[in-house]
Scaffold this active site. Structure first.
Site, PDB file in Angstrom:
ATOM      1  N   TRP A   1       0.817  -1.227   0.000  1.00  0.00           N
ATOM      2  CA  TRP A   1       0.000   0.000   0.000  1.00  0.00           C
ATOM      3  C   TRP A   1       0.842   1.265   0.000  1.00  0.00           C
ATOM      4  O   TRP A   1       0.423   2.299   0.510  1.00  0.00           O
ATOM      5  CB  TRP A   1      -0.969  -0.014   1.200  1.00  0.00           C
ATOM      6  CG  TRP A   1      -1.784  -1.252   1.270  1.00  0.00           C
ATOM      7  CD1 TRP A   1      -2.872  -1.580   0.503  1.00  0.00           C
ATOM      8  CD2 TRP A   1      -1.579  -2.369   2.148  1.00  0.00           C
ATOM      9  NE1 TRP A   1      -3.351  -2.823   0.844  1.00  0.00           N
ATOM     10  CE2 TRP A   1      -2.581  -3.333   1.857  1.00  0.00           C
ATOM     11  CE3 TRP A   1      -0.663  -2.644   3.157  1.00  0.00           C
ATOM     12  CZ2 TRP A   1      -2.686  -4.545   2.527  1.00  0.00           C
ATOM     13  CZ3 TRP A   1      -0.759  -3.851   3.829  1.00  0.00           C
ATOM     14  CH2 TRP A   1      -1.752  -4.790   3.524  1.00  0.00           C
ATOM     15  N   HIS A   2       2.015   1.204  -0.627  1.00  0.00           N
ATOM     16  CA  HIS A   2       2.886   2.375  -0.693  1.00  0.00           C
ATOM     17  C   HIS A   2       2.856   2.969  -2.095  1.00  0.00           C
ATOM     18  O   HIS A   2       3.885   3.145  -2.739  1.00  0.00           O
ATOM     19  CB  HIS A   2       4.319   2.001  -0.288  1.00  0.00           C
ATOM     20  CG  HIS A   2       4.445   1.612   1.151  1.00  0.00           C
ATOM     21  ND1 HIS A   2       5.604   1.080   1.681  1.00  0.00           N
ATOM     22  CD2 HIS A   2       3.558   1.676   2.177  1.00  0.00           C
ATOM     23  CE1 HIS A   2       5.415   0.835   2.981  1.00  0.00           C
ATOM     24  NE2 HIS A   2       4.186   1.184   3.290  1.00  0.00           N
ATOM     25  N   TYR A   3       1.659   3.279  -2.581  1.00  0.00           N
ATOM     26  CA  TYR A   3       1.517   3.824  -3.924  1.00  0.00           C
ATOM     27  C   TYR A   3       2.165   5.207  -4.016  1.00  0.00           C
ATOM     28  O   TYR A   3       2.115   5.995  -3.080  1.00  0.00           O
ATOM     29  CB  TYR A   3       0.040   3.997  -4.298  1.00  0.00           C
ATOM     30  CG  TYR A   3      -0.867   2.896  -3.850  1.00  0.00           C
ATOM     31  CD1 TYR A   3      -0.567   1.567  -4.125  1.00  0.00           C
ATOM     32  CD2 TYR A   3      -2.037   3.177  -3.147  1.00  0.00           C
ATOM     33  CE1 TYR A   3      -1.409   0.549  -3.705  1.00  0.00           C
ATOM     34  CE2 TYR A   3      -2.878   2.166  -2.743  1.00  0.00           C
ATOM     35  CZ  TYR A   3      -2.562   0.854  -3.010  1.00  0.00           C
ATOM     36  OH  TYR A   3      -3.401  -0.138  -2.597  1.00  0.00           O
ATOM     37  N   HIS A   4       2.711   5.497  -5.169  1.00  0.00           N
ATOM     38  CA  HIS A   4       3.219   6.832  -5.439  1.00  0.00           C
ATOM     39  C   HIS A   4       3.313   7.022  -6.944  1.00  0.00           C
ATOM     40  O   HIS A   4       3.162   6.091  -7.718  1.00  0.00           O
ATOM     41  CB  HIS A   4       4.576   7.068  -4.763  1.00  0.00           C
ATOM     42  CG  HIS A   4       5.605   6.021  -5.060  1.00  0.00           C
ATOM     43  ND1 HIS A   4       5.632   4.786  -4.437  1.00  0.00           N
ATOM     44  CD2 HIS A   4       6.650   6.001  -5.925  1.00  0.00           C
ATOM     45  CE1 HIS A   4       6.638   4.067  -4.885  1.00  0.00           C
ATOM     46  NE2 HIS A   4       7.277   4.790  -5.800  1.00  0.00           N
TER      47      HIS A   4
END
Length: 575
Positions: free
Chosen positions: A510-513
């Protein structure tokens, strides 16, 4: 099912509040300035309009309210309604909730990986595993940020929401195992990013209560801020600035839970702005819906082009995560990420234990996949019957509470990137997102090295009391291949190849960028290039994930940019 949810969910929520005899603000006494959007007037005007009250939007709004009138429009609800729902014992249930009022909106990326994006005041800090660790000094310098102000901004956040975690047996064993296998030096409890093994901060207090970015609104000046919940922005409004010869943002259109339209405008002053802080999924999506994006793609959806910007939605990335589940012969505590091994080859090793899934976690995962697949008309790609033969010999893994824990690795960066595209013109719908996990071979190499480190930790003396000695690590890896971890095809060779294991069992952390990257979509001050009075301030502007976990830096960035904007506003007013 998807049609029913869209037609009735939000109106039902609003009516239920009315029939209960309480307004939204009365049910949620945390802040007097927080109200349901159904109570908003048809037209509003403010100095700053922040779209998204998330991990970055809350500290940004609190800071700007010290010198200007601020409006926050958050599409989700309040985390204060039912605080037990988000405490440490309900981490998995809250994150995987598929009910209409959930704080997480599930979606499946085009890579076949189940994901979740936040829809709640406080954003991802309401859903995540709570780990808090700053970005490295190198990351801050390369981002062009002032190191002194960044450090002050981190401390401003930490005073309100960060704690030293209680190190119990499972986390201590993982820590000691990492040290034993050579992830050195040991840096103790430390919020800074440095190679070796350390204990990081947590946003869970000693009682397991979660503290979120929404708590940072306690810093706000209540007379100069308004926060509206269940306020979904549909479009940013633009006119043409003849002097600057470019579009200029001047307002937004948003709808409340009844579907009633409201408009919010900027007060007429040159320094007033609209700030998009809707996250790595929401910010590029809303830019496109408002007419800023690849012209050819916008034409397909019948959207009037305000600015042809082909780089909106590009550079999407998510740090891939791979896990090994370790059943324990002795009881384990409930713990989320506290220990981290920061390796020199680019992989981060973390752990959790005692997670509760409500019912068989295999069944729960498959149920969520099928629900989301039905909503989006995506084929789930699961076999008719999930294979659970190995589960018979590892009974703890089919129980509602995991009698053991997980050790995971995520990779630095990553180097692999993808893109985001619109599927519909409805901002409530998920866009199409492709992350291209392991497309770059360097990412795959880091995963393999990380998996080797996990295997060494499981086999270490320090971890010995938490494993069944008649169950080799290979049996645990074999088992993972039979779980519905994702909807990607599985290969039998994965049992003998860590490369294939990484590819077949990849998960999101869940570390979208990406999607609105600095230097491409926004400038170094986070202003949208080619447009006046519009910024994007959130993780969508990042090229890679900061440190081991991004939430510390995303919260810091809200405070940091709020301070910079106010300083410029103040000195501009004095001229």
């Amino acid at each position: 099912m998807g049609w029913w949810l869209k037609q009735f969910t939000l109106p039902f929520l609003a009516w239920s509040l009315i029939f209960n005899g309480l307004s939204y603000s009365e049910q949620v006494p945390k802040y007097t300035f927080m109200k349901d959007a159904t109570s908003a007037p048809p037209i509003l005007s403010y100095d700053y309009i922040i779209i998204g009250g998330g991990t970055c939007g809350c500290p940004l709004a609190a800071t700007l309210s010290q010198g200007a009138r601020v409006l926050v429009l958050e599409r989700g609800g309040s985390p204060y309604i039912n605080p037990e729902k988000i405490d440490i014992n309900n981490f998995v249930n809250s994150l995987s909730d598929i009910t209409p009022s959930s704080f997480a909106q599930q979606f499946i990326s085009r890579d076949g990986v189940l994901n979740a994006r936040a829809r709640v005041l406080g954003g991802g800090s309401v859903l995540n595993a709570g780990f808090y660790s700053r970005a490295s000094s190198k990351y801050i310098r390369e981002s062009g940020w002032n190191e002194t102000l960044a450090k002050e901004s981190y401390k401003w956040v930490e005073k309100k929401v960060v704690f030293e975690p209680p190190m119990m047996q499972w986390q201590s064993a993982v820590r000691n195992g990492l040290i034993e296998v050579g992830v050195l030096p040991y840096n103790g409890f430390n919020l800074d990013h440095m190679h070796g093994t350390k204990v990081g901060g947590t946003i869970f207090d000693k009682n397991g209560k979660r503290h979120t970015a929404a708590d940072l609104l306690e810093y706000a000046e209540p007379r100069r801020i308004s926060v509206y919940l269940h306020a979904t922005v549909h479009k940013i409004l633009f006119n043409y600035n003849t002097e600057k010869r470019r579009p200029q943002a001047y307002g937004v259109i948003f709808k409340d839970a009844f579907g009633i339209m409201h408009r919010a405008y900027l007060n007429k002053k040159s320094k007033n702005e609209i700030i998009l802080s809707a996250g790595a999924i929401g910010s590029p999506q809303l830019l496109m819906l408002s007419g800023i994006g690849p012209a050819s793609h916008l034409h397909v959806h019948g959207i009037k082009v305000v600015l042809d910007q082909p780089l909106v939605g590009q550079g999407m990335a998510d740090n891939p995560m791979n896990v090994v589940v370790v059943p324990s012969p002795i009881p384990v505590e409930v713990s989320l990420v506290q220990t981290v091994g920061i390796t020199r080859f680019g992989s981060f090793i973390e752990a959790a234990s005692g997670l509760s899934f409500g019912h068989s976690w295999s069944e729960r995962l498959q149920g969520i996949f099928e629900f989301v697949s039905n909503q989006t008309l995506q084929h789930s790609m699961f076999p008719t019957k999930t294979k659970e033969s190995i589960a018979d010999t590892i009974g703890s893994l089919t129980n509602p509470t995991l009698k053991g824990g997980v050790i995971l690795e995520k990779i630095m960066g990553p180097r692999s990137t993808g893109h985001l595209e619109l599927l519909t013109n409805n901002p409530n719908d998920n866009p199409s997102v492709t992350f291209n996990y392991f497309k770059d071979p360097a990412d795959l190499r880091m995963c393999v090295e990380g998996m080797k480190t996990i295997i060494d930790v499981i086999n270490s003396n320090a971890f010995s009391k938490f494993r069944y000695h008649n169950m080799p690590v290979q049996a645990l890896i074999d088992f993972m291949l039979h779980l519905p971890m994702n909807s990607r095809p599985k290969h039998s060779s994965a049992a003998y190849s860590l490369e294939q294991y990484c590819i077949d069992t990849v998960l999101t952390i869940w570390h979208y960028h990406g999607g609105c990257q600095s230097g491409k979509v926004v400038d170094h001050n986070f202003k949208v290039i080619g447009v006046e009075a519009l910024r994007v301030i959130d993780g969508s502007t990042f090229y890679r994930s900061p440190g081991t976990n991004p939430q510390a830096t995303v919260m810091m960035l809200g405070r940091y940019m709020g301070e910079k904007i106010l300083k410029k506003r103040f000195f501009h007013g004095k001229k």
